[in-house]
Design an enzyme around this catalytic site. Sequence first.
Site, PDB file in Angstrom:
ATOM      1  N   ASP A 121       0.871  -1.172   0.000  1.00 45.82           N
ATOM      2  CA  ASP A 121       0.000   0.000   0.000  1.00 45.82           C
ATOM      3  C   ASP A 121       0.918   1.236   0.000  1.00 45.82           C
ATOM      4  O   ASP A 121       2.117   1.109   0.278  1.00 45.82           O
ATOM      5  CB  ASP A 121      -0.862  -0.077   1.272  1.00 45.82           C
ATOM      6  N   ASP A 123       0.019   5.174   1.091  1.00 53.22           N
ATOM      7  CA  ASP A 123      -0.082   6.120   2.214  1.00 53.22           C
ATOM      8  C   ASP A 123      -0.135   5.395   3.556  1.00 53.22           C
ATOM      9  O   ASP A 123      -0.938   4.484   3.748  1.00 53.22           O
ATOM     10  CB  ASP A 123      -1.353   6.981   2.061  1.00 53.22           C
ATOM     11  N   ASP A 308      -1.892  -0.361   5.748  1.00 53.22           N
ATOM     12  CA  ASP A 308      -2.276   0.217   7.052  1.00 53.22           C
ATOM     13  C   ASP A 308      -3.761   0.541   7.170  1.00 53.22           C
ATOM     14  O   ASP A 308      -4.226   0.904   8.242  1.00 53.22           O
ATOM     15  CB  ASP A 308      -1.514   1.532   7.270  1.00 53.22           C
TER      16      ASP A 308
HETATM   17  O1  LIG Z   1      -4.613   3.092  -0.281  1.00 52.11           O
HETATM   18  P1  LIG Z   1      -3.732   4.217   0.147  1.00 52.11           P
HETATM   19  O2  LIG Z   1      -2.512   4.380  -0.717  1.00 52.11           O
HETATM   20  O3  LIG Z   1      -3.383   4.132   1.605  1.00 52.11           O
HETATM   21  O4  LIG Z   1      -4.639   5.514  -0.068  1.00 52.11           O
HETATM   22  C1  LIG Z   1      -5.696   5.840   0.827  1.00 52.11           C
HETATM   23  C2  LIG Z   1      -5.865   7.357   0.858  1.00 52.11           C
HETATM   24  O5  LIG Z   1      -4.537   7.849   1.076  1.00 52.11           O
HETATM   25  C3  LIG Z   1      -4.370   9.252   1.037  1.00 52.11           C
HETATM   26  O6  LIG Z   1      -4.953   9.825   2.185  1.00 52.11           O
HETATM   27  C4  LIG Z   1      -4.324   9.469   3.397  1.00 52.11           C
HETATM   28  O7  LIG Z   1      -2.962   9.960   3.388  1.00 52.11           O
HETATM   29  C5  LIG Z   1      -2.863  11.420   3.357  1.00 52.11           C
HETATM   30  C6  LIG Z   1      -1.391  11.776   3.264  1.00 52.11           C
HETATM   31  O8  LIG Z   1      -0.660  11.244   4.321  1.00 52.11           O
HETATM   32  C7  LIG Z   1      -3.552  12.009   4.598  1.00 52.11           C
HETATM   33  O9  LIG Z   1      -3.483  13.429   4.551  1.00 52.11           O
HETATM   34  C8  LIG Z   1      -5.021  11.551   4.612  1.00 52.11           C
HETATM   35  O10 LIG Z   1      -5.647  12.010   5.797  1.00 52.11           O
HETATM   36  C9  LIG Z   1      -5.102  10.018   4.574  1.00 52.11           C
HETATM   37  O11 LIG Z   1      -6.446   9.581   4.474  1.00 52.11           O
HETATM   38  C10 LIG Z   1      -4.935   9.820  -0.241  1.00 52.11           C
HETATM   39  O12 LIG Z   1      -4.811  11.225  -0.224  1.00 52.11           O
HETATM   40  C11 LIG Z   1      -6.366   9.400  -0.442  1.00 52.11           C
HETATM   41  O13 LIG Z   1      -6.856   9.873  -1.677  1.00 52.11           O
HETATM   42  C12 LIG Z   1      -6.424   7.877  -0.450  1.00 52.11           C
HETATM   43  O14 LIG Z   1      -7.775   7.462  -0.600  1.00 52.11           O
END
Ligand SMILES: O=P(O)(O)OC[C@H]1O[C@H](O[C@H]2O[C@H](CO)[C@@H](O)[C@H](O)[C@H]2O)[C@H](O)[C@@H](O)[C@@H]1O
Length: 372
Positions: A121, A123, A308
């Site tokens: 994954d 983020d 995560d």
């Molecule tokens: O599947 P992932 O790669 O984990 O993506 C899920 C979401 O990730 C991002 O948002 C998350 O990370 C951001 C940066 O650290 C944080 O600001 C946010 O609060 C988290 O939810 C991404 O911006 C989303 O579009 C994804 O859906």
Amino acid sequence: MDIKSNHNAPTLTDPTPINKPRLGLYDALLPYSSGAVFSPGLFLKVQWKKPGLHNWLDAMKSSSPTHQKLTKASVSGIDTSSNDVATVAYCNWLVKYPSALTSFEHIMKYANSKRIALFLDYDGTLSPIVDNPDLAFMSDAMRAVVKNVAKYIPTAIISGRSRDKVHEFVGLQELYYAGSHGMDIMSPGKEGEDGNLFQPASEFLAMINEVYKSLVETTKEIKGAKVENNKFCVSVHYRNVDEKSWQTVAQYVQNILKDYPRLRLTHGRKVLEVRPVLKWDKGKAVEFLLESLGLNNCDDVLPIYIGDDRTDEDAFKFLREGGGGFGILVSCAPKESSAFYSLRDPSEVHTFIIIFSKTFFQHLINVFRMIK
Ligand SMILES: O=P(O)(O)OC[C@H]1O[C@H](O[C@H]2O[C@H](CO)[C@@H](O)[C@H](O)[C@H]2O)[C@H](O)[C@@H](O)[C@@H]1O
């Protein structure tokens, strides 16, 4: 823990997409497939019932609990001299989800002589969670270890982000990328060329764009709200919104979704994720990639998924229930999960990938010496 004994027969029911392309590195690559045609079985039969506003708010509050400050943890374990409630709870939780670092030998014993596939994954796994999603950069050190492991092991990034965005962040050509929670999959292309593409939700593109625009318009007055277009899904971030306004965010999203029965909502880390009502998720993406790589239904294959977020649970579940591998949950706070192991944060993910690559490389050398 005997990983194998936990794997039952697969429970997937929907038929294989009609023109499912193979993306395998080692297979003959099929031509680029645009506008794929799918069996109706891919669509969720039960119409999603939109929950009441209070349920949404509860989920928003619980989706991203404030992280307890857990200090002094190390590769070998946690500082148990602290009686802090959070630390004790975390230690208890580690009994059920042991650290993949302290269980490393056990993992390698199991991985021994198997072909590995690695799913990561983005983020919160490869990059730390930050307030501004546009600044969630991966460190050069992390990029280097991912690049290195991908030399020996087929490696895929599976993210809720748009494929382009996550590719831009990771910046490595040699990987498989699955953006939009697995709804946009691309294999590594040859030099200067795109790889093969698989987009099971392509018919939702226009609808998602429309909803994105409406969400941007309606939430623009909410301070801190941010809407992100992830191509086949949309993220509505409320990390920087005052908690008093979370209800307003939920209300606005709910109002818009009333007009779109073919869209549903999932919750991530301080984010509401609008996505098509499709039987497709990160678990299906892992299944698809394994099949494309010719690594499905093989006893000598071990897929490992590190993630995560709640959406990663679909992949953990797939691997646990017959996918032949296991998940590693990245979390510094106790959480129920279908993963087998845990890592606290991206820095432990970094350490794990380094140790894993080194051990795997050594294993390859030993095999090479034996056959020489
Ligand atoms: O599947 P992932 O790669 O984990 O993506 C899920 C979401 O990730 C991002 O948002 C998350 O990370 C951001 C940066 O650290 C944080 O600001 C946010 O609060 C988290 O939810 C991404 O911006 C989303 O579009 C994804 O859906």
